[in-house]
Design a protein around this motif. Structure first.
Motif, PDB file in Angstrom:
ATOM      1  N   ILE A 233      54.313  48.394  80.101  1.00 21.23           N
ATOM      2  CA  ILE A 233      53.797  47.521  79.044  1.00 21.23           C
ATOM      3  C   ILE A 233      52.292  47.345  79.185  1.00 21.23           C
ATOM      4  O   ILE A 233      51.543  47.415  78.202  1.00 21.23           O
ATOM      5  CB  ILE A 233      54.513  46.156  79.084  1.00 21.23           C
ATOM      6  CG1 ILE A 233      55.986  46.317  78.700  1.00 21.23           C
ATOM      7  CG2 ILE A 233      53.827  45.158  78.152  1.00 21.23           C
ATOM      8  CD1 ILE A 233      56.792  45.046  78.791  1.00 21.23           C
ATOM      9  N   ALA A 234      51.835  47.138  80.432  1.00 17.59           N
ATOM     10  CA  ALA A 234      50.402  46.978  80.658  1.00 17.59           C
ATOM     11  C   ALA A 234      49.643  48.247  80.292  1.00 17.59           C
ATOM     12  O   ALA A 234      48.550  48.194  79.703  1.00 17.59           O
ATOM     13  CB  ALA A 234      50.154  46.600  82.113  1.00 17.59           C
TER      14      ALA A 234
ATOM     15  N   SER B 269      55.606  41.406  70.749  1.00 19.06           N
ATOM     16  CA  SER B 269      54.637  42.320  71.328  1.00 19.06           C
ATOM     17  C   SER B 269      54.903  43.742  70.852  1.00 19.06           C
ATOM     18  O   SER B 269      56.041  44.214  70.911  1.00 19.06           O
ATOM     19  CB  SER B 269      54.735  42.267  72.857  1.00 19.06           C
ATOM     20  OG  SER B 269      53.983  43.315  73.433  1.00 19.06           O
ATOM     21  N   PRO B 270      53.877  44.442  70.344  1.00 11.14           N
ATOM     22  CA  PRO B 270      54.088  45.833  69.922  1.00 11.14           C
ATOM     23  C   PRO B 270      54.620  46.708  71.052  1.00 11.14           C
ATOM     24  O   PRO B 270      55.404  47.631  70.804  1.00 11.14           O
ATOM     25  CB  PRO B 270      52.688  46.273  69.478  1.00 11.14           C
ATOM     26  CG  PRO B 270      51.982  45.013  69.118  1.00 11.14           C
ATOM     27  CD  PRO B 270      52.514  43.980  70.057  1.00 11.14           C
ATOM     28  N   ALA B 271      54.213  46.420  72.267  1.00  7.51           N
ATOM     29  CA  ALA B 271      54.718  47.202  73.407  1.00  7.51           C
ATOM     30  C   ALA B 271      56.212  47.004  73.590  1.00  7.51           C
ATOM     31  O   ALA B 271      56.956  47.962  73.851  1.00  7.51           O
ATOM     32  CB  ALA B 271      53.962  46.805  74.670  1.00  7.51           C
ATOM     33  N   MET B 272      56.686  45.762  73.457  1.00 12.88           N
ATOM     34  CA  MET B 272      58.108  45.479  73.597  1.00 12.88           C
ATOM     35  C   MET B 272      58.916  46.134  72.479  1.00 12.88           C
ATOM     36  O   MET B 272      60.028  46.611  72.695  1.00 12.88           O
ATOM     37  CB  MET B 272      58.333  43.974  73.601  1.00 12.88           C
ATOM     38  CG  MET B 272      57.738  43.251  74.800  1.00 12.88           C
ATOM     39  SD  MET B 272      58.607  43.674  76.337  1.00 12.88           S
ATOM     40  CE  MET B 272      60.215  42.946  76.013  1.00 12.88           C
ATOM     41  N   ILE B 273      58.331  46.158  71.272  1.00 10.81           N
ATOM     42  CA  ILE B 273      59.035  46.755  70.137  1.00 10.81           C
ATOM     43  C   ILE B 273      59.194  48.252  70.319  1.00 10.81           C
ATOM     44  O   ILE B 273      60.272  48.821  70.080  1.00 10.81           O
ATOM     45  CB  ILE B 273      58.284  46.438  68.827  1.00 10.81           C
ATOM     46  CG1 ILE B 273      58.346  44.930  68.544  1.00 10.81           C
ATOM     47  CG2 ILE B 273      58.871  47.225  67.663  1.00 10.81           C
ATOM     48  CD1 ILE B 273      57.547  44.505  67.336  1.00 10.81           C
TER      49      ILE B 273
ATOM     50  N   LEU C 114      58.576  50.174  73.280  1.00  5.44           N
ATOM     51  CA  LEU C 114      59.115  50.620  74.567  1.00  5.44           C
ATOM     52  C   LEU C 114      60.500  50.060  74.853  1.00  5.44           C
ATOM     53  O   LEU C 114      61.211  50.600  75.691  1.00  5.44           O
ATOM     54  CB  LEU C 114      58.159  50.215  75.695  1.00  5.44           C
ATOM     55  CG  LEU C 114      56.725  50.765  75.592  1.00  5.44           C
ATOM     56  CD1 LEU C 114      55.879  50.265  76.749  1.00  5.44           C
ATOM     57  CD2 LEU C 114      56.738  52.287  75.558  1.00  5.44           C
ATOM     58  N   GLY C 115      60.870  48.985  74.146  1.00  5.21           N
ATOM     59  CA  GLY C 115      62.185  48.402  74.381  1.00  5.21           C
ATOM     60  C   GLY C 115      62.121  47.239  75.351  1.00  5.21           C
ATOM     61  O   GLY C 115      61.151  47.047  76.088  1.00  5.21           O
ATOM     62  N   LYS C 116      63.194  46.458  75.340  1.00  5.01           N
ATOM     63  CA  LYS C 116      63.229  45.252  76.175  1.00  5.01           C
ATOM     64  C   LYS C 116      63.356  45.571  77.658  1.00  5.01           C
ATOM     65  O   LYS C 116      63.087  44.717  78.500  1.00  5.01           O
ATOM     66  CB  LYS C 116      64.388  44.363  75.735  1.00  5.01           C
ATOM     67  CG  LYS C 116      64.235  43.819  74.320  1.00  5.01           C
ATOM     68  CD  LYS C 116      65.378  42.908  73.951  1.00  5.01           C
ATOM     69  CE  LYS C 116      65.197  42.357  72.532  1.00  5.01           C
ATOM     70  NZ  LYS C 116      66.304  41.452  72.147  1.00  5.01           N
ATOM     71  N   ASN C 117      63.791  46.768  77.993  1.00  5.42           N
ATOM     72  CA  ASN C 117      63.964  47.144  79.399  1.00  5.42           C
ATOM     73  C   ASN C 117      62.712  47.787  79.993  1.00  5.42           C
ATOM     74  O   ASN C 117      62.762  48.309  81.110  1.00  5.42           O
ATOM     75  CB  ASN C 117      65.155  48.098  79.546  1.00  5.42           C
ATOM     76  CG  ASN C 117      66.471  47.453  79.124  1.00  5.42           C
ATOM     77  OD1 ASN C 117      66.678  46.261  79.357  1.00  5.42           O
ATOM     78  ND2 ASN C 117      67.357  48.237  78.513  1.00  5.42           N
ATOM     79  N   ALA C 118      61.614  47.762  79.249  1.00 10.39           N
ATOM     80  CA  ALA C 118      60.379  48.378  79.743  1.00 10.39           C
ATOM     81  C   ALA C 118      59.850  47.588  80.937  1.00 10.39           C
ATOM     82  O   ALA C 118      59.961  46.368  81.007  1.00 10.39           O
ATOM     83  CB  ALA C 118      59.332  48.418  78.632  1.00 10.39           C
TER      84      ALA C 118
ATOM     85  N   ASP D  83      45.188  44.539  75.130  1.00 11.99           N
ATOM     86  CA  ASP D  83      44.791  43.659  76.229  1.00 11.99           C
ATOM     87  C   ASP D  83      43.386  43.077  76.013  1.00 11.99           C
ATOM     88  O   ASP D  83      42.898  42.313  76.840  1.00 11.99           O
ATOM     89  CB  ASP D  83      44.833  44.422  77.556  1.00 11.99           C
ATOM     90  CG  ASP D  83      43.970  45.678  77.536  1.00 11.99           C
ATOM     91  OD1 ASP D  83      43.514  46.073  76.434  1.00 11.99           O
ATOM     92  OD2 ASP D  83      43.770  46.276  78.610  1.00 11.99           O
ATOM     93  N   ARG D  84      42.751  43.409  74.895  1.00  9.47           N
ATOM     94  CA  ARG D  84      41.443  42.861  74.576  1.00  9.47           C
ATOM     95  C   ARG D  84      41.597  41.461  73.979  1.00  9.47           C
ATOM     96  O   ARG D  84      42.692  41.073  73.533  1.00  9.47           O
ATOM     97  CB  ARG D  84      40.727  43.760  73.565  1.00  9.47           C
ATOM     98  CG  ARG D  84      40.472  45.182  74.061  1.00  9.47           C
ATOM     99  CD  ARG D  84      40.040  46.046  72.906  1.00  9.47           C
ATOM    100  NE  ARG D  84      39.787  47.424  73.312  1.00  9.47           N
ATOM    101  CZ  ARG D  84      39.674  48.446  72.462  1.00  9.47           C
ATOM    102  NH1 ARG D  84      39.776  48.232  71.158  1.00  9.47           N
ATOM    103  NH2 ARG D  84      39.454  49.667  72.910  1.00  9.47           N
TER     104      ARG D  84
END
Length: 306
Positions: free
Chosen positions: A48-49, A33-37, A39-43, A58-59
């Motif tokens: 993330i949403a 997930s680009p968000a995980m990459i 923001l990091g795994k502790n996000a 989210d589309r």
């Protein structure tokens, strides 16, 4: 010729569409997930949403892909999280530096390799040919990284002939250009020598020599001209890398070109930048293939485009 070029340009559309589709799948579907990459795994789930909503992740996948194609068509490659600015601005700032490094390497290296190949063919089996074969074999046997590191240590650090690191003016490119030319001569000289030797054995060359034409005239006007198609093919394969730069040279010598930018993007998981480099590379390959085919017909009247 014009009709052929237009047809080839139209044929590029599905190829580039396929490259864009594959790139989208690799970076947006199959990968993390680009968000995980970013923001990091502790996000948190909320962050993330929010990230996915802001960037449209989210589309539905089909809607994401259509927006992806639309952005590419209008030249919007996204925003670089590593450099904190639009990707196109980063590419534009680094492409001139990369071209200043790679174009001299390609032009000087190709001219030198072709000339040495001609001399080797002219003295086939002679002293110059044997020395050139031995030297090129030695050049091919040395790893590229060794050339880069040894040149930096001995020529720059120990002898002080060149700057060691950084980029302030054109003198900082002299050593990387020298390393790039020397390291590529071995393979190129042997390739061009083989191509030129094959051409010298053709019947029309023997006929020209039998009619009393000077050997140098036969070599340059007949042999070299008929050997240009393999030369163009070899050069066209390297042209796309002119824009992306030489990763090792730019990394070792601290040159802020697209090669170093691309490497930093991979190390920092800058997906937008990596995506842009992949797509630009695919586009350049298509353009270079078209240019090479047109050059074939221009240099050799036996080639017909249909």
């Amino acid at each position: 010729m014009l009709r052929y070029i237009l047809c080839r340009l139209l044929q590029m559309i599905p190829t580039l569409f396929g490259a864009a589709l594959l790139t989208f799948i690799l970076f947006n579907v199959a990968g993390d997930s680009p968000a995980m990459i970013e923001l990091g795994k502790n996000a948190t789930a909320e962050s993330i949403a929010e990230y996915n909503h802001i960037h449209g992740y989210d589309r539905p996948i089909l809607i994401q892909f259509l927006y992806f194609i639309y952005d590419i068509v209008r030249g919007d490659f996204g925003y670089s999280v590593e450099y904190k600015q639009p990707v196109w601005e980063v590419i534009r700032s680094g492409v001139f530096i990369s071209l200043s490094l790679t174009v001299p390497i390609m032009v000087i290296g190709t001219i030198a390799a072709v000339l040495i190949g001609l001399l080797c063919a002219a003295s086939n089996g002679g002293m110059f040919d044997k020395i050139a074969l031995g030297t090129t074999t030695a050049l091919m046997s040395i790893n590229y990284v060794i050339w880069v590191a040894a040149g930096q240590y001995f020529l720059a650090f120990k002898l002080g002939l060149f700057p060691v690191w950084g980029f302030e003016n054109w003198t900082y490119l002299c050593l990387p250009i020298l390393i790039g030319i020397v390291s590529g001569l071995g393979q190129d000289v042997r390739f061009y020598r083989t191509v030129i030797l094959e051409e010298t054995r053709r019947p029309h060359i023997r006929t020209a020599l039998a009619k009393g034409l000077p050997p140098y005239k036969v070599l340059f006007e007949h042999v070299l001209r008929n050997s240009m198609i393999p030369v163009v093919t070899n050069v066209s394969l390297s042209v796309p890398f002119l824009f992306t730069g030489s990763i090792l040279l730019e990394s070792f010598y601290g040159i802020p070109g697209l090669g170093g930018i691309g490497l930093n993007a991979v190390n920092s998981s800058d997906l937008a930048m990596v995506r842009a480099v992949v797509l630009i590379g695919a586009f350049l390959y298509q353009i270079c293939n078209l240019a090479a085919d047109v050059a074939y017909a221009w240099m050799d009247p036996r080639v017909r485009l249909s």
